[in-house]
Design a protein around this motif. Structure first.
Motif, PDB file in Angstrom:
ATOM      1  N   VAL A  43      -4.894  -4.325   5.626  1.00  0.00           N
ATOM      2  CA  VAL A  43      -3.862  -4.984   4.467  1.00  0.00           C
ATOM      3  C   VAL A  43      -4.405  -4.727   3.263  1.00  0.00           C
ATOM      4  N   SER A  44      -3.481  -4.699   2.334  1.00  0.00           N
ATOM      5  CA  SER A  44      -3.828  -4.511   0.905  1.00  0.00           C
ATOM      6  C   SER A  44      -4.596  -5.495   0.266  1.00  0.00           C
ATOM      7  N   GLU A  45      -5.308  -5.279  -0.650  1.00  0.00           N
ATOM      8  CA  GLU A  45      -6.269  -6.359  -1.536  1.00  0.00           C
ATOM      9  C   GLU A  45      -5.575  -7.682  -1.668  1.00  0.00           C
ATOM     10  N   ALA A  46      -4.172  -7.362  -2.329  1.00  0.00           N
ATOM     11  CA  ALA A  46      -3.249  -8.599  -2.569  1.00  0.00           C
ATOM     12  C   ALA A  46      -2.922  -9.220  -1.208  1.00  0.00           C
ATOM     13  N   ASN A  47      -2.653  -8.857  -0.329  1.00  0.00           N
ATOM     14  CA  ASN A  47      -2.334  -9.580   0.854  1.00  0.00           C
ATOM     15  C   ASN A  47      -3.531 -10.201   1.449  1.00  0.00           C
ATOM     16  N   HIS A  48      -4.803  -9.597   1.417  1.00  0.00           N
ATOM     17  CA  HIS A  48      -5.927 -10.106   1.782  1.00  0.00           C
ATOM     18  C   HIS A  48      -6.144 -11.353   0.910  1.00  0.00           C
TER      19      HIS A  48
ATOM     20  N   CYS B 100       0.907 -10.855   7.828  1.00  0.00           N
ATOM     21  CA  CYS B 100       0.154 -11.721   7.186  1.00  0.00           C
ATOM     22  C   CYS B 100       0.747 -13.077   7.187  1.00  0.00           C
TER      23      CYS B 100
ATOM     24  N   HIS C 122      -3.583 -11.724  -8.158  1.00  0.00           N
ATOM     25  CA  HIS C 122      -2.689 -11.933  -7.025  1.00  0.00           C
ATOM     26  C   HIS C 122      -2.184 -13.417  -7.015  1.00  0.00           C
TER      27      HIS C 122
ATOM     28  N   LYS D 239      -8.452  -8.230   6.818  1.00  0.00           N
ATOM     29  CA  LYS D 239      -9.078  -7.315   5.808  1.00  0.00           C
ATOM     30  C   LYS D 239      -9.043  -5.889   5.895  1.00  0.00           C
TER      31      LYS D 239
ATOM     32  N   GLU E 277       3.488  -5.446   6.507  1.00  0.00           N
ATOM     33  CA  GLU E 277       2.229  -6.064   6.232  1.00  0.00           C
ATOM     34  C   GLU E 277       2.382  -7.543   5.678  1.00  0.00           C
ATOM     35  N   TYR E 278       3.159  -7.917   4.825  1.00  0.00           N
ATOM     36  CA  TYR E 278       3.288  -9.004   4.216  1.00  0.00           C
ATOM     37  C   TYR E 278       3.816  -9.882   5.345  1.00  0.00           C
TER      38      TYR E 278
END
Length: 198
Positions: A121-126, A94, A159, A118, A90-91
């Motif tokens: 992906v996770s909230e952190a990656n967004h 991104c 984040h 959005k 996922e990272y």
């Protein structure tokens, strides 16, 4: 157990809606029956997104913007560096698409990428994608009359450190014309996997 017959695939949604066209001229005239046929078409549209994203990434190759490498190479370098550092899929995804909006909205490109990623992906990656522009500004905004400390407004975010790391380790270092990046084809399966649908 899920009733698979009740969950249409993109193919069945397309087949069911291939000849259907609603007749309303405004939403207030629409019917539940029409919406029952329209909503499954979202899966058809989503099934096309990976190809469109890959096309937009390829388009980045036509623009270097004065940088040492073209925008596609920058994206590939960023993703390759993150992958080699052991970041998860996922990272890396991104990292690959973070600048996809450069040629669509140069002054607001992070929001283009953030909107695409959005739902997937996770909230952190967004957060990382959405705010990478301001965090990247730490390295050069003072040279162009902007506030190089703009990222500090997010200091209290959980984040913050992740986005500092992304820009410091992978994004701002990805302008090396001698670096050997993975080709876009290497990342096509990942793009298709992540964007397969909500």
């Amino acid at each position: 157990m899920t009733d698979t017959a009740a969950t249409p695939t993109a193919d069945t949604a397309h087949a069911a809606g291939e000849h259907f066209r609603a007749t309303f001229t405004s939403f207030e005239e629409s019917t539940a029956e029409e919406w029952a046929k329209i909503i499954p078409q979202l899966e058809v549209t989503q099934s096309l997104v990976a190809d469109r994203v890959l096309g937009l990434l390829r388009d980045l190759e036509t623009d270097h913007g004065g940088f040492p490498v073209d925008r596609l190479e920058h994206s590939l370098q960023t993703a390759t560096r993150a992958e080699k550092a052991g970041k998860d899929d996922e990272y890396v995804f991104c990292a690959l698409v973070h600048d996809i909006g450069d040629t669509l909205s140069p002054y607001n490109h992070p929001d283009i990428a953030a909107g695409i990623v959005k739902p997937f992906v996770s909230e952190a990656n967004h957060f990382m994608v959405k705010h990478h522009g301001e965090f990247q500004g730490y390295y050069f905004w003072d040279y162009i009359g902007l506030d190089g400390q703009a990222r500090e407004q997010y200091r209290d975010s959980p984040h913050f450190d992740r986005t500092v790391e992304f820009c410091g380790e992978y994004d701002q270092t990805a302008f090396d014309a001698s670096y050997t990046s993975n080709p876009l084809e290497h990342y096509e399966p990942l793009v298709r996997q992540i964007l397969r649908g909500a």
